[in-house]
Design a protein around this motif. Sequence first.
Motif, mmCIF file in Angstrom:
data_model
loop_
_atom_site.group_PDB
_atom_site.id
_atom_site.type_symbol
_atom_site.label_atom_id
_atom_site.label_comp_id
_atom_site.label_asym_id
_atom_site.label_seq_id
_atom_site.Cartn_x
_atom_site.Cartn_y
_atom_site.Cartn_z
ATOM 1 N N THR A 37 19.114 46.667 21.780
ATOM 2 C CA THR A 37 17.859 47.420 21.714
ATOM 3 C C THR A 37 16.645 46.646 22.225
ATOM 4 N N ARG A 38 16.850 45.470 22.801
ATOM 5 C CA ARG A 38 15.717 44.681 23.286
ATOM 6 C C ARG A 38 16.030 44.081 24.659
ATOM 7 N N ALA A 39 14.974 43.937 25.472
ATOM 8 C CA ALA A 39 15.112 43.286 26.775
ATOM 9 C C ALA A 39 13.774 42.676 27.167
ATOM 10 N N ILE A 40 13.822 41.701 28.070
ATOM 11 C CA ILE A 40 12.611 41.115 28.634
ATOM 12 C C ILE A 40 12.346 41.790 29.971
ATOM 13 N N VAL A 41 11.151 42.353 30.113
ATOM 14 C CA VAL A 41 10.729 42.996 31.348
ATOM 15 C C VAL A 41 9.392 42.395 31.761
ATOM 16 N N GLU A 42 9.375 41.707 32.886
ATOM 17 C CA GLU A 42 8.168 41.067 33.394
ATOM 18 C C GLU A 42 7.507 40.200 32.328
ATOM 19 N N GLY A 43 8.327 39.442 31.623
ATOM 20 C CA GLY A 43 7.824 38.500 30.630
ATOM 21 C C GLY A 43 7.510 39.092 29.276
#
Length: 402
Positions: A37-43
């Motif tokens: 349910t979580r990700a890093i997108v553009e920091g």
Amino acid sequence: MSLFDKFEPTAKLLQSLLEASPRDPFSVKMDEMKGPTRAIVEGQEIVLAGTNNYLGLTYDEGAVEAAVEAVKESGTGTTGSRFANGTYSAHRQLEEDLAKFLGYKYCMVFSTGYQANLGAISALATAPHDVILIDADCHACIYDGCQLSGAETIRFRHNDPESLDKRLSRLGPEVKGKLVCLEGMYSMFGDVAPVKEFVEVAHKHGAYVLLDEAHSFGVFGENGQGVCEAEGVRDQVDFYTGTFSKSLASIGGFVASNHPQLEYLRFSSRPYMFTASPSPSNIAAASAALKRISSDNSMRENLWKNAKRIHEAFTQLGFETCAPVGPVIAVKLANKEQAFMAWNVLMEHGVYVNLAIPPGTPNATSILRLSVSAAHTDDDLDIVVSAYTALSQILSKQAQEA
């Protein structure tokens, strides 16, 4: 005259929308996955609320270990179709397990859910004497299956058994085979079909029913068999199609049936015969996920608990949702421009959902499509509600200024 001229209107529309948009909603890149349910997108760490990971099994320990072991034992790919060298014992075992789980006698595994519908429909109904009747809001793969089949295709009004009844009544005696195609839960709005009524109408006219439960498998019904189980007609559906890329947390698709003639599709379905079979790791992951679904109802219970919380919160915030409580919660926006703005607001507040605009949506509606997961934590949902609260305030202010 260029082959690319036809794309110019779409390109101009997209360009005009993107000029006022900080991010491109259709080119989001997950730089680093942090879990289901979580990700890093553009920091920025983002809560994923638009992934169709309904039961949250993409990081299930059993599924991950099974996929790793399958790669070690059987390699990274089969390099052949199911019809040639691409059927391993694991493919056959998964077909048996899916059939048993769903209560059917026969099952075929395809390389994707898209190809399952494409392959089943195009092989079952053919020109010139067969007719396919499809719900107007059916997925693109169902429409493409109809086109590949060459059979006459007739649309009936969305979720309207009476409309289907009228169209079936008009068919003459020259029609040999009649196939009715519909879905359990529709992916854009999250609305559910009255499957029992459709089955009764179709069978009254001697038609077969193909039900796509891609988004409802594992989610609806006491045992997770889909909307047809929830409505008590699972054994009356002639052909049940589904995908591995939603609740089964993998890649692949299948069609199941009690008709022994389903096996003929192995020798007549072009998408089955002429594309590489699912990789060993995909089959292993889906098999492990199926075992978990078969033995653990807690995921489905948690999914519905989360869905009820989000739907209730959106209702209180004044958003217009497209369907009652369910795993897909779509919010209607006034137009494409507002939808682009709203999507960016949610991203700024750490929430990713799906932006869907015409012509890819029913009734030319612009929506923000959220898909709930059993893996969403209370903290995840707090962030989602907070983001939509901020969006609600912005929309309210805009309305007052208009």
